[in-house]
Design an enzyme around this catalytic site. Structure first.
Site, PDB file in Angstrom:
ATOM      1  N   ARG A   1      -5.630 -11.001 -13.132  1.00  0.00           N
ATOM      2  CA  ARG A   1      -4.218 -10.654 -13.360  1.00  0.00           C
ATOM      3  C   ARG A   1      -3.833 -11.070 -14.767  1.00  0.00           C
ATOM      4  O   ARG A   1      -3.963 -12.233 -15.137  1.00  0.00           O
ATOM      5  CB  ARG A   1      -3.321 -11.431 -12.368  1.00  0.00           C
ATOM      6  CG  ARG A   1      -3.286 -10.864 -11.026  1.00  0.00           C
ATOM      7  CD  ARG A   1      -2.074 -11.290 -10.233  1.00  0.00           C
ATOM      8  NE  ARG A   1      -1.535 -12.615 -10.470  1.00  0.00           N
ATOM      9  CZ  ARG A   1      -0.480 -13.085  -9.845  1.00  0.00           C
ATOM     10  NH1 ARG A   1       0.166 -12.351  -8.959  1.00  0.00           N
ATOM     11  NH2 ARG A   1      -0.033 -14.297 -10.070  1.00  0.00           N
TER      12      ARG A   1
ATOM     13  N   THR B   1       1.855  -9.651 -17.761  1.00  0.00           N
ATOM     14  CA  THR B   1       2.341  -8.509 -16.961  1.00  0.00           C
ATOM     15  C   THR B   1       2.092  -8.683 -15.471  1.00  0.00           C
ATOM     16  O   THR B   1       2.683  -7.972 -14.648  1.00  0.00           O
ATOM     17  CB  THR B   1       1.649  -7.210 -17.396  1.00  0.00           C
ATOM     18  OG1 THR B   1       0.249  -7.340 -17.093  1.00  0.00           O
ATOM     19  CG2 THR B   1       1.818  -6.947 -18.883  1.00  0.00           C
TER      20      THR B   1
ATOM     21  N   ASP C   1      -3.476 -21.769  -7.494  1.00  0.00           N
ATOM     22  CA  ASP C   1      -4.403 -20.762  -8.041  1.00  0.00           C
ATOM     23  C   ASP C   1      -5.757 -20.907  -7.331  1.00  0.00           C
ATOM     24  O   ASP C   1      -6.484 -21.888  -7.537  1.00  0.00           O
ATOM     25  CB  ASP C   1      -4.555 -20.965  -9.554  1.00  0.00           C
ATOM     26  CG  ASP C   1      -5.324 -19.820 -10.193  1.00  0.00           C
ATOM     27  OD1 ASP C   1      -4.795 -19.179 -11.097  1.00  0.00           O
ATOM     28  OD2 ASP C   1      -6.475 -19.559  -9.758  1.00  0.00           O
TER      29      ASP C   1
ATOM     30  N   ASP D   1      -8.962 -21.269  -9.600  1.00  0.00           N
ATOM     31  CA  ASP D   1      -9.042 -22.579 -10.251  1.00  0.00           C
ATOM     32  C   ASP D   1      -9.414 -23.674  -9.250  1.00  0.00           C
ATOM     33  O   ASP D   1     -10.166 -24.599  -9.572  1.00  0.00           O
ATOM     34  CB  ASP D   1      -7.696 -22.927 -10.909  1.00  0.00           C
ATOM     35  CG  ASP D   1      -7.503 -22.190 -12.230  1.00  0.00           C
ATOM     36  OD1 ASP D   1      -8.511 -21.715 -12.796  1.00  0.00           O
ATOM     37  OD2 ASP D   1      -6.348 -22.073 -12.679  1.00  0.00           O
TER      38      ASP D   1
HETATM   39  C1  PRP Z   1      -5.921 -14.019  -8.050  1.00  0.00           C
HETATM   40  C2  PRP Z   1      -6.389 -13.729  -6.642  1.00  0.00           C
HETATM   41  C3  PRP Z   1      -6.266 -12.247  -6.548  1.00  0.00           C
HETATM   42  C4  PRP Z   1      -5.040 -11.986  -7.374  1.00  0.00           C
HETATM   43  C5  PRP Z   1      -3.878 -11.755  -6.456  1.00  0.00           C
HETATM   44  O1  PRP Z   1      -6.904 -13.741  -8.969  1.00  0.00           O
HETATM   45  O2  PRP Z   1      -7.694 -14.207  -6.395  1.00  0.00           O
HETATM   46  O3  PRP Z   1      -7.372 -11.543  -7.040  1.00  0.00           O
HETATM   47  O4  PRP Z   1      -4.802 -13.134  -8.184  1.00  0.00           O
HETATM   48  O5  PRP Z   1      -2.754 -11.369  -7.161  1.00  0.00           O
HETATM   49  P1  PRP Z   1      -2.097  -9.929  -7.011  1.00  0.00           P
HETATM   50  O6  PRP Z   1      -2.029  -9.643  -5.544  1.00  0.00           O
HETATM   51  O7  PRP Z   1      -0.755 -10.130  -7.642  1.00  0.00           O
HETATM   52  O8  PRP Z   1      -2.946  -8.957  -7.748  1.00  0.00           O
HETATM   53  P2  PRP Z   1      -6.720 -14.017 -10.537  1.00  0.00           P
HETATM   54  O9  PRP Z   1      -6.166 -12.812 -11.196  1.00  0.00           O
HETATM   55  O10 PRP Z   1      -5.979 -15.300 -10.738  1.00  0.00           O
HETATM   56  O11 PRP Z   1      -8.215 -14.133 -11.042  1.00  0.00           O
HETATM   57  P3  PRP Z   1      -9.341 -15.213 -10.704  1.00  0.00           P
HETATM   58  O12 PRP Z   1      -9.746 -15.007  -9.259  1.00  0.00           O
HETATM   59  O13 PRP Z   1     -10.420 -14.834 -11.657  1.00  0.00           O
HETATM   60  O14 PRP Z   1      -8.783 -16.579 -10.945  1.00  0.00           O
HETATM   61  N1  URA Z   2      -3.292 -15.763  -7.320  1.00  0.00           N
HETATM   62  C1  URA Z   2      -3.507 -17.011  -6.846  1.00  0.00           C
HETATM   63  O1  URA Z   2      -4.613 -17.554  -6.987  1.00  0.00           O
HETATM   64  N2  URA Z   2      -2.489 -17.637  -6.251  1.00  0.00           N
HETATM   65  C2  URA Z   2      -1.275 -17.078  -6.058  1.00  0.00           C
HETATM   66  O2  URA Z   2      -0.397 -17.717  -5.476  1.00  0.00           O
HETATM   67  C3  URA Z   2      -1.065 -15.769  -6.560  1.00  0.00           C
HETATM   68  C4  URA Z   2      -2.093 -15.137  -7.172  1.00  0.00           C
END
Ligand code: PRP
Ligand code: URA
Length: 209
Positions: free
Chosen positions: A104, A108, A200, A203
């Site tokens: 994400r 945005t 997160d 993380d």
């Molecule tokens: C997180 C999560 C989803 C997304 C959800 O990933 O694991 O993939 O956000 O958000 P959305 O429903 O608003 O799209 P992130 O983009 O933080 O990436 P990561 O798993 O690499 O940390």
């Molecule tokens: N992605 C995450 O990892 N946590 C949230 O709460 C939303 C998006």
């Protein structure tokens, strides 16, 4: 439209409480994500077809059942979906695994694609997409679109925590995809994080913050 499945099993609820706790460290967090995924997989595979076979027990011949026909593939959304893979493979070790990389954008909150590697026979398989968090729904909607573009017609989405906003958006975009989750939380905050959520997921799984 398939009705979302929201787990109410005590084992899932207990593990989810530990997962949400900010004092839970990365090792335990990873174990809990895998365990909850394994328990959700039990529900998401409830409709797999069976066929009758005859076997011999040490005592007698018996007509009994095995899973027939439908082949499965799991597709985690990177990064955090990776945390669910070991749990679901415990349940379905013969499944193939594809990967879709989406993150994400911090400003945005829109998903940005950076990787896609799917099994070559994915169009012949039932696919379960894995991501612990369904926030705005953007990542899940895009990942499912990418899988449908490969000709897949039977898709489920499995997450640990869903926000109402993401669940509604996903159901609207892909009404044929049934959602399986461990909890439906209250809302998103102004940064599109799930409240109360667990922070997160990526993380916390990989210890990057
Ligand atoms: C997180 C999560 C989803 C997304 C959800 O990933 O694991 O993939 O956000 O958000 P959305 O429903 O608003 O799209 P992130 O983009 O933080 O990436 P990561 O798993 O690499 O940390
Ligand atoms: N992605 C995450 O990892 N946590 C949230 O709460 C939303 C998006």
């Amino acid at each position: 439209m398939s009705k979302p499945f929201i787990a109410d099993h005590p084992l899932i609820q207990h593990k989810l409480t530990l997962l949400r706790d900010k004092n839970t460290g990365a090792k335990e967090f990873r174990e809990l994500v895998a365990e909850i995924a394994m328990l959700l997989c039990y529900e998401a595979t409830r409709d797999l077809p069976l066929k009758e076979v005859e076997i011999e027990t040490p005592m007698a011949f018996a007509k009994t059942k095995v899973i027939s026909g439908r082949k499965l593939a799991f597709v985690p959304i990177l990064r955090a979906g990776i945390g669910m893979v070991d749990g679901v493979l415990e349940m379905v070790p013969a499944a193939k695994v594809g990967h879709i990389g989406l993150y994400r954008d911090h400003v945005t909150c829109q998903p940005v694609e950076y990787y896609c590697k799917l099994p070559s026979d994915i169009h012949e398989r039932e696919v379960i997409v894995l991501d612990p968090m369904l926030a705005t729904g953007g990542s899940a909607i895009d990942a499912i679109r990418m899988i449908k573009e490969k000709g897949v017609t039977n898709i489920k989405f499995m997450c640990i925590i869903a926000a109402p906003e993401g669940l509604n958006a996903l159901v609207e975009a892909h009404p044929d995809v049934q959602v399986f989750c461990a909890a439906l939380d209250e809302k998103l905050n102004e940064n599109k994080y799930i409240i109360p959520g667990l922070g997160d997921a990526g993380d916390r799984i990989f210890g990057t913050k």
